[in-house]
Design a protein around this motif. Structure first.
Motif, PDB file in Angstrom:
ATOM      1  N   TYR B  67       0.811  -1.215   0.000  1.00 52.33           N
ATOM      2  CA  TYR B  67       0.000   0.000   0.000  1.00 52.33           C
ATOM      3  C   TYR B  67       0.847   1.268   0.000  1.00 52.33           C
ATOM      4  CZ  TYR B  67       0.486   2.066   4.645  1.00 52.33           C
ATOM      5  OH  TYR B  67       0.957   2.742   5.715  1.00 52.33           O
ATOM      6  N   ARG B  69       3.630   1.705  -1.723  1.00 50.84           N
ATOM      7  CA  ARG B  69       4.598   1.596  -2.826  1.00 50.84           C
ATOM      8  C   ARG B  69       4.969   2.939  -3.440  1.00 50.84           C
ATOM      9  NH1 ARG B  69      -0.238  -0.466  -4.239  1.00 50.84           N
ATOM     10  NH2 ARG B  69      -1.358   0.383  -6.036  1.00 50.84           N
ATOM     11  N   GLN B  70       4.018   3.880  -3.395  1.00 55.41           N
ATOM     12  CA  GLN B  70       4.325   5.193  -3.989  1.00 55.41           C
ATOM     13  C   GLN B  70       5.359   5.948  -3.168  1.00 55.41           C
ATOM     14  OE1 GLN B  70       3.209   5.734  -6.884  1.00 55.41           O
ATOM     15  NE2 GLN B  70       1.540   4.254  -7.023  1.00 55.41           N
ATOM     16  N   VAL B  79       4.407  -1.681  -8.597  1.00 59.31           N
ATOM     17  CA  VAL B  79       3.494  -2.716  -9.079  1.00 59.31           C
ATOM     18  C   VAL B  79       2.597  -3.129  -7.920  1.00 59.31           C
ATOM     19  CG1 VAL B  79       3.359  -5.014 -10.149  1.00 59.31           C
ATOM     20  CG2 VAL B  79       5.266  -3.505 -10.709  1.00 59.31           C
ATOM     21  N   THR B  80       1.350  -3.430  -8.197  1.00 58.05           N
ATOM     22  CA  THR B  80       0.438  -3.776  -7.094  1.00 58.05           C
ATOM     23  C   THR B  80       0.852  -5.092  -6.436  1.00 58.05           C
ATOM     24  OG1 THR B  80      -1.068  -5.051  -8.463  1.00 58.05           O
ATOM     25  CG2 THR B  80      -1.511  -2.690  -8.267  1.00 58.05           C
ATOM     26  N   GLU B  81       0.389  -5.239  -5.215  1.00 58.45           N
ATOM     27  CA  GLU B  81       0.714  -6.446  -4.456  1.00 58.45           C
ATOM     28  C   GLU B  81       0.055  -7.685  -5.059  1.00 58.45           C
ATOM     29  OE1 GLU B  81      -0.348  -3.531  -3.411  1.00 58.45           O
ATOM     30  OE2 GLU B  81      -1.678  -3.650  -1.669  1.00 58.45           O
TER      31      GLU B  81
END
Lengths: 359, 257
Positions: B67, B69-70, B79-81
């Motif tokens: 969540y 990552r940004q 990249v999403t989890e």
């Protein structure tokens, strides 16, 4: 922005219309007869929440699981947001909106008269007949407020203006791949039909510049309303582009047009002639076929069903739609959002992950 | 330690993980900490520490997930989890299947295809029910260490049904059960059943099918594993480092460039 769009706000439109001596009807979602309102001297301005208005005050009148559109619209009304309108029209789109119509009429009793429109749940001849009678009843209620019974010339003028705007909306969708606009700009224009006078909408829709739209993984959007408009910025940043929609606030209101005849019959035919729709009790197979065809025509690789929480008509259809479309090899993502004016990290992650799966 | 070819960072809601892999995708080193409020500094510090562990090497490319990552500075990609977990499981086990990842504040079910790509997925909403937080919160209420929950659930000779999967309502139920003298282990077993029921229902929405793989911190709980096997009739497979799956997948994606 690739176009220099200038779209007034709903409040600006209300002020301008009233300054010009016309009446304003606040209209809840989402099928209703624009030409009938116009012929009776009313300009419709739609109320989809609005997003961001706290649920607290409206929440006193409804169960906790009532959708945001109904609860926030009631809060908005109780906070004075609809002060000054000449009527409030609540179509029977779903049980929650029917409940809202009753709560407003029986308990809240706002100053503007509350009008209802009972929409049939099917498209049989008997439903058409029922809707014609309902439209006559609505017309009589509007005439009682305005003191104006439309003459044939009023009907003619109303149909001419609203048909032109409906054609412009249909044309906008038809020209979509040849418009140099972002998704946000496209839907800013589509949604301006909710409150702009028909003539202004035609001008705005016609002002969009031709050219190549931005690229991105093509997706189709279904559901009720794409709020907030930031959704489109997020999708764009994720590398996606909306190439088609089945939104209640969008493509579901591209109605077939008819010429001549009794105005109420003509309006009933129009309202019952739109694409398959969960609020009309259309069979799942018909909805799935329609979505497959739309996705195929637009080249969409996946479908995002984007709903406000607790939207019953939508939720009833989602599991079976998902099954039908998945069987056809079309990925589906269903997200439910609260109309708070912003998107949660969970929602954004779901959308981004979905786009990643489509690459 | 040398030969690090890529780094993955999973800035999760409960823990922040960083892993390094060599050019073959083998895991070289990792670090895991409880997530701090200042996640940006924490992730940067963890990457620096991990690079320090690896010896004098050029900092390899970084892919961030989770969540937060940004907030990971210097990440080549974010990249999403969902994608990272799928890639991590595939990299670790060499096959797809249905992955259930139960993290601190979210739970997800991912159907992973033959190439390690997610085909479909479902996630819990804002509600913490069905997540590690549900167990952590109720463990605190019961005065039991989180690590003891699974063994005590498995050792219980009775089971108290917990009907609600809402963390707050479940707490009310627990208070009532304690008030009428219910056995603590039976309550714990009921809590596990409640969580597993919710997770399995979510997994069924993506087409639950074998092999069934479990990751995330809750994968370390033997009670959850056993009850998932019971509920699904499938053997549960664990990747080698269940808590590092997302970060490992991110590192593999970084490795691919």
């Amino acid at each position: 922005m690739t176009n220099s769009l200038r779209c007034p706000t709903r409040a600006e439109v209300v002020a301008r219309v009233q300054a010009a001596g016309r009446r304003v009807a606040a209209v809840l979602p989402y099928h209703y007869p624009r030409a009938l309102l116009r012929a009776h001297g009313f300009h419709p301005v739609e109320v989809w929440g609005p997003p961001g208005v706290p649920r607290d005050e409206g929440g006193r009148h409804f169960q906790a699981y009532t959708c945001d559109i109904v609860v926030r619209a009631t809060s908005f009304l109780l906070r004075g947001g609809l002060d000054g309108v000449d009527a409030i029209l609540v179509p029977h789109t779903c049980d929650a909106l029917q409940g809202m119509g009753s709560v407003l009429g029986d308990f809240v009793r706002p100053t503007p008269p509350v009008l209802t429109l009972y929409l049939p749940r099917s498209r049989r001849p008997v439903d058409h007949e029922f809707l014609v009678a309902e439209l006559r009843r609505l017309g009589e209620a509007l005439a009682a407020i305005s003191g104006r019974v439309p003459a044939p010339a009023d009907w003619e003028a109303a149909f001419a203006a609203e048909d032109a705007a409906d054609r412009a909306l249909a044309d906008l969708y038809a020209r979509r791949e040849g418009l140099a606009v972002t998704d946000r700009e496209f839907y800013t224009v589509v949604r301006s039909r909710e409150f702009l006078p028909a003539e202004d909408f035609v001008a705005l829709a016609g002002s969009l510049a031709a050219g190549d739209p931005p690229g991105g993984v093509p997706v189709m959007l279904s559901g009720i309303v794409a709020e907030p408009l930031d959704l489109f910025d997020h999708l764009s940043a994720m590398g996606a582009r909306v190439v088609a929609d089945d939104l209640a606030s969008g493509r579901r209101r591209v109605y077939p047009l008819q010429d001549g005849g009794d105005p109420h019959t003509r309006l009933a035919t129009r309202l019952l002639g739109g694409p398959p729709d969960p609020t009309r009790g259309d069979p799942i197979a018909a909805r799935a076929r329609h979505l497959r065809e739309q996705m195929g025509a637009a080249g969409a690789r996946g479908l995002v069903i984007y709903d406000p929480k607790f939207c019953e008509p939508e939720l009833f259809d989602v599991p079976l739609l998902r099954r039908h479309l998945s069987a056809a090899g079309l990925p589906v993502l269903h997200v439910e959002v609260e109309l708070t004016g912003s998107l949660t990290q969970q929602t954004l992650t779901r959308l981004e992950a979905f786009v990643e799966t489509l690459r | 330690m040398t030969g690090a070819a890529a780094i993955g960072v999973d800035a999760g809601s409960t823990t922040c993980k960083v892993v390094a892999v060599d050019e073959t995708g083998a895991l070289l080193a990792s670090r895991l900490e409880a997530t701090h409020p200042r996640l940006e500094e924490q992730a940067a510090g963890l990457i620096t520490a991990l690079v320090g562990d690896l010896g004098p090497v050029e900092p390899p490319p970084v892919v961030a997930t989770g969540y937060g990552r940004q907030l990971v500075r210097g990440a080549a990609r974010r990249v999403t989890e969902i994608t990272c977990h799928a890639r991590g499981v595939f990299g670790a086990l060499g096959h797809g299947g249905t992955l259930v990842d139960i993290g601190g504040q979210d739970a997800k079910a991912i159907r992973i295809g033959e190439e390690g790509r997610p085909i479909d997925f479902a996630m819990n909403d804002k509600c913490a029910a069905g997540t590690g937080r549900f167990l952590e919160h109720t463990a605190g209420r019961l005065g039991v260490a989180v690590a003891d929950l699974g063994p005590r659930a498995l050792g219980a000779t009775a089971e108290e049904p917990i009907s609600s999967t809402c963390t707050v309502f479940a707490e009310s139920e627990i208070i009532s059960l304690i008030g009428r003298g219910a056995d603590l282990d039976a309550i714990i077993r009921g809590l596990h059943r409640s969580l597993v029921g919710r997770i399995v229902a979510m997994a069924r929405t993506v087409g639950l099918g074998p092999p069934l793989i479990l990751s995330g911190g809750v994968a370390l709980n033997p009670g959850v594993r056993a009850m998932m096997e019971e509920a699904t009739g499938m053997a549960v497979i664990l990747p080698p480092h269940p808590q590092l799956t997302g970060a490992y997948g991110a590192a593999l994606i970084a490795l691919e460039g």
